[in-house]
Write a protein that holds these residues in place. Structure first.
Motif, PDB file in Angstrom:
ATOM      1  N   LEU A   1       0.829  -1.209   0.000  1.00  0.00           N
ATOM      2  CA  LEU A   1       0.000   0.000   0.000  1.00  0.00           C
ATOM      3  C   LEU A   1       0.860   1.254   0.000  1.00  0.00           C
ATOM      4  O   LEU A   1       0.510   2.254  -0.641  1.00  0.00           O
ATOM      5  CB  LEU A   1      -0.932  -0.012   1.210  1.00  0.00           C
ATOM      6  CG  LEU A   1      -2.045  -1.064   1.168  1.00  0.00           C
ATOM      7  CD1 LEU A   1      -2.748  -1.139   2.521  1.00  0.00           C
ATOM      8  CD2 LEU A   1      -3.048  -0.747   0.060  1.00  0.00           C
ATOM      9  N   GLN A   2       1.987   1.202   0.694  1.00  0.00           N
ATOM     10  CA  GLN A   2       2.904   2.343   0.685  1.00  0.00           C
ATOM     11  C   GLN A   2       3.298   2.698  -0.746  1.00  0.00           C
ATOM     12  O   GLN A   2       3.243   3.868  -1.148  1.00  0.00           O
ATOM     13  CB  GLN A   2       4.151   2.000   1.494  1.00  0.00           C
ATOM     14  CG  GLN A   2       5.291   3.017   1.344  1.00  0.00           C
ATOM     15  CD  GLN A   2       6.596   2.465   1.885  1.00  0.00           C
ATOM     16  OE1 GLN A   2       6.700   2.195   3.073  1.00  0.00           O
ATOM     17  NE2 GLN A   2       7.588   2.298   1.025  1.00  0.00           N
ATOM     18  N   TRP A   3       3.688   1.685  -1.525  1.00  0.00           N
ATOM     19  CA  TRP A   3       4.096   1.940  -2.903  1.00  0.00           C
ATOM     20  C   TRP A   3       2.918   2.387  -3.767  1.00  0.00           C
ATOM     21  O   TRP A   3       3.084   3.219  -4.665  1.00  0.00           O
ATOM     22  CB  TRP A   3       4.745   0.688  -3.494  1.00  0.00           C
ATOM     23  CG  TRP A   3       6.140   0.434  -3.046  1.00  0.00           C
ATOM     24  CD1 TRP A   3       6.604  -0.630  -2.329  1.00  0.00           C
ATOM     25  CD2 TRP A   3       7.286   1.266  -3.274  1.00  0.00           C
ATOM     26  NE1 TRP A   3       7.954  -0.513  -2.099  1.00  0.00           N
ATOM     27  CE2 TRP A   3       8.401   0.643  -2.672  1.00  0.00           C
ATOM     28  CE3 TRP A   3       7.475   2.489  -3.928  1.00  0.00           C
ATOM     29  CZ2 TRP A   3       9.681   1.188  -2.704  1.00  0.00           C
ATOM     30  CZ3 TRP A   3       8.754   3.037  -3.966  1.00  0.00           C
ATOM     31  CH2 TRP A   3       9.831   2.396  -3.358  1.00  0.00           C
ATOM     32  N   MET A   4       1.734   1.860  -3.505  1.00  0.00           N
ATOM     33  CA  MET A   4       0.570   2.260  -4.290  1.00  0.00           C
ATOM     34  C   MET A   4       0.197   3.716  -4.035  1.00  0.00           C
ATOM     35  O   MET A   4      -0.140   4.460  -4.956  1.00  0.00           O
ATOM     36  CB  MET A   4      -0.613   1.338  -3.989  1.00  0.00           C
ATOM     37  CG  MET A   4      -0.403  -0.089  -4.478  1.00  0.00           C
ATOM     38  SD  MET A   4      -1.703  -1.229  -3.950  1.00  0.00           S
ATOM     39  CE  MET A   4      -3.059  -0.692  -5.013  1.00  0.00           C
ATOM     40  N   PHE A   5       0.273   4.144  -2.776  1.00  0.00           N
ATOM     41  CA  PHE A   5       0.014   5.552  -2.467  1.00  0.00           C
ATOM     42  C   PHE A   5       1.095   6.432  -3.090  1.00  0.00           C
ATOM     43  O   PHE A   5       0.811   7.488  -3.658  1.00  0.00           O
ATOM     44  CB  PHE A   5      -0.029   5.771  -0.953  1.00  0.00           C
ATOM     45  CG  PHE A   5      -1.144   5.047  -0.246  1.00  0.00           C
ATOM     46  CD1 PHE A   5      -2.360   4.814  -0.861  1.00  0.00           C
ATOM     47  CD2 PHE A   5      -0.969   4.582   1.046  1.00  0.00           C
ATOM     48  CE1 PHE A   5      -3.390   4.147  -0.211  1.00  0.00           C
ATOM     49  CE2 PHE A   5      -1.985   3.920   1.714  1.00  0.00           C
ATOM     50  CZ  PHE A   5      -3.199   3.697   1.080  1.00  0.00           C
ATOM     51  N   TRP A   6       2.328   5.984  -2.972  1.00  0.00           N
ATOM     52  CA  TRP A   6       3.460   6.745  -3.513  1.00  0.00           C
ATOM     53  C   TRP A   6       3.344   6.881  -5.036  1.00  0.00           C
ATOM     54  O   TRP A   6       3.644   7.932  -5.596  1.00  0.00           O
ATOM     55  CB  TRP A   6       4.769   6.037  -3.137  1.00  0.00           C
ATOM     56  CG  TRP A   6       6.007   6.659  -3.680  1.00  0.00           C
ATOM     57  CD1 TRP A   6       6.693   7.720  -3.161  1.00  0.00           C
ATOM     58  CD2 TRP A   6       6.720   6.260  -4.855  1.00  0.00           C
ATOM     59  NE1 TRP A   6       7.795   8.000  -3.938  1.00  0.00           N
ATOM     60  CE2 TRP A   6       7.832   7.117  -4.991  1.00  0.00           C
ATOM     61  CE3 TRP A   6       6.537   5.257  -5.798  1.00  0.00           C
ATOM     62  CZ2 TRP A   6       8.742   7.018  -6.033  1.00  0.00           C
ATOM     63  CZ3 TRP A   6       7.438   5.137  -6.843  1.00  0.00           C
ATOM     64  CH2 TRP A   6       8.524   6.012  -6.956  1.00  0.00           C
ATOM     65  N   GLU A   7       2.899   5.811  -5.678  1.00  0.00           N
ATOM     66  CA  GLU A   7       2.763   5.843  -7.145  1.00  0.00           C
ATOM     67  C   GLU A   7       1.845   6.971  -7.595  1.00  0.00           C
ATOM     68  O   GLU A   7       2.149   7.688  -8.546  1.00  0.00           O
ATOM     69  CB  GLU A   7       2.219   4.492  -7.638  1.00  0.00           C
ATOM     70  CG  GLU A   7       2.084   4.387  -9.150  1.00  0.00           C
ATOM     71  CD  GLU A   7       0.689   4.646  -9.654  1.00  0.00           C
ATOM     72  OE1 GLU A   7       0.536   4.990 -10.842  1.00  0.00           O
ATOM     73  OE2 GLU A   7      -0.272   4.521  -8.886  1.00  0.00           O
ATOM     74  N   GLN A   8       0.739   7.183  -6.910  1.00  0.00           N
ATOM     75  CA  GLN A   8      -0.213   8.205  -7.323  1.00  0.00           C
ATOM     76  C   GLN A   8       0.222   9.607  -6.912  1.00  0.00           C
ATOM     77  O   GLN A   8      -0.234  10.586  -7.488  1.00  0.00           O
ATOM     78  CB  GLN A   8      -1.587   7.896  -6.738  1.00  0.00           C
ATOM     79  CG  GLN A   8      -2.283   6.726  -7.406  1.00  0.00           C
ATOM     80  CD  GLN A   8      -2.780   7.046  -8.806  1.00  0.00           C
ATOM     81  OE1 GLN A   8      -3.773   7.735  -8.988  1.00  0.00           O
ATOM     82  NE2 GLN A   8      -2.066   6.544  -9.812  1.00  0.00           N
ATOM     83  N   TYR A   9       1.122   9.693  -5.935  1.00  0.00           N
ATOM     84  CA  TYR A   9       1.539  11.003  -5.428  1.00  0.00           C
ATOM     85  C   TYR A   9       2.895  11.450  -5.956  1.00  0.00           C
ATOM     86  O   TYR A   9       3.122  12.644  -6.174  1.00  0.00           O
ATOM     87  CB  TYR A   9       1.567  10.963  -3.891  1.00  0.00           C
ATOM     88  CG  TYR A   9       1.808  12.294  -3.236  1.00  0.00           C
ATOM     89  CD1 TYR A   9       0.798  13.241  -3.133  1.00  0.00           C
ATOM     90  CD2 TYR A   9       3.058  12.612  -2.702  1.00  0.00           C
ATOM     91  CE1 TYR A   9       1.018  14.472  -2.536  1.00  0.00           C
ATOM     92  CE2 TYR A   9       3.294  13.843  -2.101  1.00  0.00           C
ATOM     93  CZ  TYR A   9       2.260  14.767  -2.016  1.00  0.00           C
ATOM     94  OH  TYR A   9       2.484  15.990  -1.431  1.00  0.00           O
ATOM     95  N   SER A  10       3.817  10.505  -6.181  1.00  0.00           N
ATOM     96  CA  SER A  10       5.194  10.868  -6.496  1.00  0.00           C
ATOM     97  C   SER A  10       5.737  10.255  -7.778  1.00  0.00           C
ATOM     98  O   SER A  10       6.897  10.497  -8.126  1.00  0.00           O
ATOM     99  CB  SER A  10       6.122  10.447  -5.345  1.00  0.00           C
ATOM    100  OG  SER A  10       5.760  11.102  -4.147  1.00  0.00           O
ATOM    101  N   HIS A  11       4.957   9.472  -8.484  1.00  0.00           N
ATOM    102  CA  HIS A  11       5.396   8.823  -9.712  1.00  0.00           C
ATOM    103  C   HIS A  11       4.502   9.252 -10.878  1.00  0.00           C
ATOM    104  O   HIS A  11       4.945   9.930 -11.802  1.00  0.00           O
ATOM    105  CB  HIS A  11       5.354   7.304  -9.509  1.00  0.00           C
ATOM    106  CG  HIS A  11       5.811   6.477 -10.669  1.00  0.00           C
ATOM    107  ND1 HIS A  11       5.029   6.267 -11.793  1.00  0.00           N
ATOM    108  CD2 HIS A  11       6.962   5.773 -10.886  1.00  0.00           C
ATOM    109  CE1 HIS A  11       5.674   5.484 -12.641  1.00  0.00           C
ATOM    110  NE2 HIS A  11       6.853   5.170 -12.113  1.00  0.00           N
ATOM    111  N   GLU A  12       3.239   8.895 -10.819  1.00  0.00           N
ATOM    112  CA  GLU A  12       2.296   9.209 -11.898  1.00  0.00           C
ATOM    113  C   GLU A  12       2.191  10.705 -12.210  1.00  0.00           C
ATOM    114  O   GLU A  12       2.142  11.086 -13.391  1.00  0.00           O
ATOM    115  CB  GLU A  12       0.922   8.611 -11.540  1.00  0.00           C
ATOM    116  CG  GLU A  12      -0.093   8.623 -12.671  1.00  0.00           C
ATOM    117  CD  GLU A  12      -1.003   9.825 -12.620  1.00  0.00           C
ATOM    118  OE1 GLU A  12      -1.895   9.909 -13.479  1.00  0.00           O
ATOM    119  OE2 GLU A  12      -0.823  10.690 -11.738  1.00  0.00           O
TER     120      GLU A  12
END
Length: 200
Positions: A95-106
């Motif tokens: 979940l950490q990576w999924m949240f990060w993906e939408q905030y800091s990657h995508e």
């Protein structure tokens, strides 16, 4: 027979593709409805009646209830499957990576791709922070994948699904993956695990 879900999405969108990939991988009966986002499909009254936020992907259940936001959808679809770790700490890491993906990657890699690939803007007209922060995201992934085969250990999870979608398209946003040698093999591993072909 279980009634199929209806998935609305644009096939050019990584956020939409990850939903389709999970449904297909898990054998969940679904019907895909293409929405032309660049052509204004999410602003048509019929679509806004389903999702007033005017965004894809969108899942519509057989009873008419809807669910939006790509990572929420894939989390629902994958409930009880091997794509979600059983161990609490590993699940939290996913979940950490999924949240990060939408905030800091995508917001950097996908947005820069959209502006270059679809809007055909010149690179020197874009906010330089898109390239800088996109590179920061790729560096962080590189560091993680130097130590493990997938983002959360040795097996694919929804974290990999979420992150591979736009990482494998990063070159269309002007990002060279050569400085991050762990990323291409990881992309291939995730594509193989999900049963999807390489991005061309």
């Amino acid at each position: 027979m279980t009634e199929p879900l209806t998935l609305y999405g644009d096939p050019g969108s990584g956020n939409c593709l990850k939903v389709k990939w999970v449904a297909d991988h898990l054998g969940i009966p679904s019907v895909w409805r293409t929405v032309d986002v660049p052509g204004g499909g999410t602003r048509e009254p019929a679509f806004l009646a389903l999702n007033p936020a005017g965004r894809v992907p969108l899942l519509v259940f057989p009873d008419g209830e809807t669910l939006s936001e790509s990572n929420a959808i894939i989390l629902h679809l994958a409930e009880g499957s091997g794509l979600i770790p059983e161990a609490a700490r590993a699940r939290a890491r996913m979940l950490q990576w999924m949240f990060w993906e939408q905030y800091s990657h995508e917001p950097y890699i996908a947005v820069r791709r959209y502006q270059l690939h679809y809007l055909k803007r010149a690179p020197d007209t874009l906010d330089p922070r898109l390239a800088e922060r996109g590179a920061d995201a790729l560096r962080l992934m590189q560091g993680t994948l130097e130590c493990s085969a997938f983002m959360v250990g040795d097996a694919p999870t929804l974290a990999d699904v979420a992150l591979v979608a736009y990482t494998r398209m990063a070159h269309e946003g002007g990002f060279d993956l050569a400085p991050y040698p762990a990323l291409r093999p990881w992309i291939t591993r995730v594509e193989t695990a999900l049963g999807i072909g390489p991005y061309v």
